[in-house]
Structure formats: C-alpha cells, structure tokens
Design an enzyme around this catalytic site. Structure first.
Site, mmCIF file in Angstrom:
data_model
loop_
_atom_site.group_PDB
_atom_site.id
_atom_site.type_symbol
_atom_site.label_atom_id
_atom_site.label_comp_id
_atom_site.label_asym_id
_atom_site.label_seq_id
_atom_site.Cartn_x
_atom_site.Cartn_y
_atom_site.Cartn_z
ATOM 1 N N PRO A 88 -3.025 0.646 5.615
ATOM 2 C CG PRO A 88 -4.806 2.067 5.455
ATOM 3 C CD PRO A 88 -3.384 1.981 6.083
ATOM 4 C CD GLU A 115 -6.409 11.730 6.239
ATOM 5 O OE1 GLU A 115 -6.103 12.442 7.167
ATOM 6 O OE2 GLU A 115 -7.439 10.990 5.983
ATOM 7 N NE ARG A 153 -3.478 -18.337 18.668
ATOM 8 C CZ ARG A 153 -3.418 -19.335 18.016
ATOM 9 N NH1 ARG A 153 -2.435 -19.186 16.753
ATOM 10 N NH2 ARG A 153 -4.006 -20.443 18.186
ATOM 11 C CG ASP A 168 1.930 -29.699 11.442
ATOM 12 O OD1 ASP A 168 1.675 -30.971 11.828
ATOM 13 O OD2 ASP A 168 2.464 -29.208 10.780
HETATM 14 CL CL1 6GU Z 1 -2.487 -1.535 9.256
HETATM 15 N N1 6GU Z 1 -4.036 0.758 9.219
HETATM 16 C C1 6GU Z 1 -5.257 1.406 9.050
HETATM 17 N N2 6GU Z 1 -5.195 2.736 9.480
HETATM 18 N N3 6GU Z 1 -6.429 0.690 8.578
HETATM 19 C C2 6GU Z 1 -6.147 -0.664 8.362
HETATM 20 C C3 6GU Z 1 -5.060 -1.348 8.463
HETATM 21 C C4 6GU Z 1 -3.815 -0.694 9.202
HETATM 22 N N4 6GU Z 1 -5.019 -2.457 8.071
HETATM 23 C C5 6GU Z 1 -6.370 -2.489 7.821
HETATM 24 N N5 6GU Z 1 -7.149 -1.481 7.761
#
Ligand code: 6GU
Length: 241
Positions: A88, A115, A153, A168
């Site tokens: 995150p 964590e 994709r 595009d």
């Molecule tokens: Cl990549 N990991 C986690 N734990 N939460 C997230 C995320 C990633 N992307 C958005 N929320």
C-alpha cells in the site's frame, strides 16, 4: 512474457490463473506465470517467514532472508527482470504503468503480507513498489493478480484484436457507453430505441454522448482532463435538453 510471483499463499493464484483469457494465454504460451512459495526458502527450523518488528509495535514483518533467497534462486540464468514489491506504500497502479510493463520480458512480483516487508528488501532488492488503490488489503496477492491480468491483456495475441484499438495511447480516457443484449424486453424494461434503428452513425453519436455524460457524472476528474470536440459539446448539449 514471464511473471514470477513470490508469495506465502501460492494457492491463492491457482484458479484465477486457470480461467478466462489469462488461462488461454498460458495454454498458448503467450505468457508464463510461475508462482513460488517464499516459505520454501525459509531454512530455519520452523520455516518462519515473519518476525516481530524492531522497535516494538503491533503485528509481524516479513523477514528478508526467505524473500532474498527466493529472488536469488529464480534470478539464476533467467532473463533480466523488473522486480516489483506490492505494498500500500507503493505508487498507484494505472493503465499507463500496465502499458509500460507489457513491453518487458520478465516481471517479478513480491507479495507483502502482515504489517509489511523488511525495508532492506524494499530498498536494495526491488526496482519499484506498486499499490493498486487507496484501500488496505490483507496482502499483495490480489494486487499481484490484478497486475498480471492488466498487463497480460495488453500483450499482442492475448485478446485477439479486440483490445488493440481500446488501448491506443492516443485515445482519451472516457468511460464506456452502456451496452444491451437480448431480450429486447426484460421484465418490462426495454432497450434504447436508437440501438435498434440500424443507423451506425446515429448509434455511434448516441454512444459517444452517453460515454461523455457518464464520465462527467461518475468521473469528474477524467472529464475535466478531456479535450472535447465540437461534436462532443453538441452531443452533451443534446443530452442536457
Ligand atoms: Cl499492493 N497491498 C496491500 N496489502 N494493500 C493494498 C495494495 C497492496 N494495494 C492497495 N491496497
């Protein structure tokens, strides 16, 4: 294109990788996805992949040795890879990032859990850190699968020709127009008559108008960035009245 995924939950990827266009692309060898269990590279007695944070606090932190052990094991001999940590704390994933990644020959995705991951892994063993949005998931696994899907994709042949026009980079980001299929009457709900008129130009204009209206209502951020043509302005005006 090769994707190497490092995770402590490899089975989370089994069915998402088997289904749909991604499953087809793997069968046809257009993409290769290898899922590695980080725990296989934890060589202490209990195969620990996490430990308590230095400095104290809640939760557990993923240990560096198993992740780096896995990285070294997969690196040996393979083609040059971009190594991405899913967290995150990463930069926000986008279609533009997906487009960039789709041009590489190999991507390594490290799924963080708990964590987080020891910062020394993030600092010294990855090229990039990516988040898929401003919400918190229990781990990077679903985010990694999102990236595999969005990137795969864009690889020529994976979707046939359907995707190429959509992707595009010169077309501006507008939401899709509404779609309808049979039956013409579903429980008393009809279909916009314009879609049954058979005039392709009339239909094209209606769809464009609907797409613009939708974008302005749902995604004012995208709408503000659009460069509207004279026709676009006219279509929007017609919808308002
Ligand atoms: Cl990549 N990991 C986690 N734990 N939460 C997230 C995320 C990633 N992307 C958005 N929320």
């Amino acid at each position: 294109m090769i994707f190497d995924i490092l995770t402590i939950f490899p089975s989370m990827f089994s069915s998402p990788l088997r289904e749909g266009m991604i499953g087809k692309a793997r069968e046809r060898d257009l993409i290769q996805v290898r899922v590695h269990n980080i725990r296989d590279f934890a060589f202490d007695k209990h195969h620990m992949t996490d430990d308590r944070p230095f400095g104290g606090g809640e939760g557990m932190v993923m240990k560096p040795e198993p992740i780096v052990g896995a990285l070294r094991a997969i690196e040996a001999g393979g083609p040059e890879a971009r190594c991405i940590l899913l967290t995150p704390q990463g930069r926000l994933f986008s279609q533009e990032i997906a487009r960039g990644l789709s041009k590489l020959s190999r991507i390594v995705l490290i799924c963080g859990r708990y964590e987080g991951v020891d910062e020394r892994v993030a600092q010294h063993f990855t090229d990039d850190q990516i988040s898929i949005g401003d919400y918190v998931l229990t781990g990077g696994e679903l985010a990694a699968m999102v990236i595999v899907d969005a990137v795969a994709r864009l690889i020529p042949g994976v979707l046939g020709n359907v995707g190429s026009a959509l992707e595009d980079s010169f077309t501006q980001p507008v939401l899709e127009h509404p779609q309808y299929t049979r039956p013409r009457d579903f429980e008393g709900m009809g279909v916009p008559p314009v879609l049954l008129c058979g005039n392709h130009e009339t239909i094209r204009r209606w769809r464009r108008g609907q797409a613009l209206k939708r974008t302005s209502l749902r995604r004012p951020d995208l709408f503000a960035a659009l460069e509207l043509s004279a026709e676009d302005r006219q279509l929007l005006e017609e919808i308002e009245t």
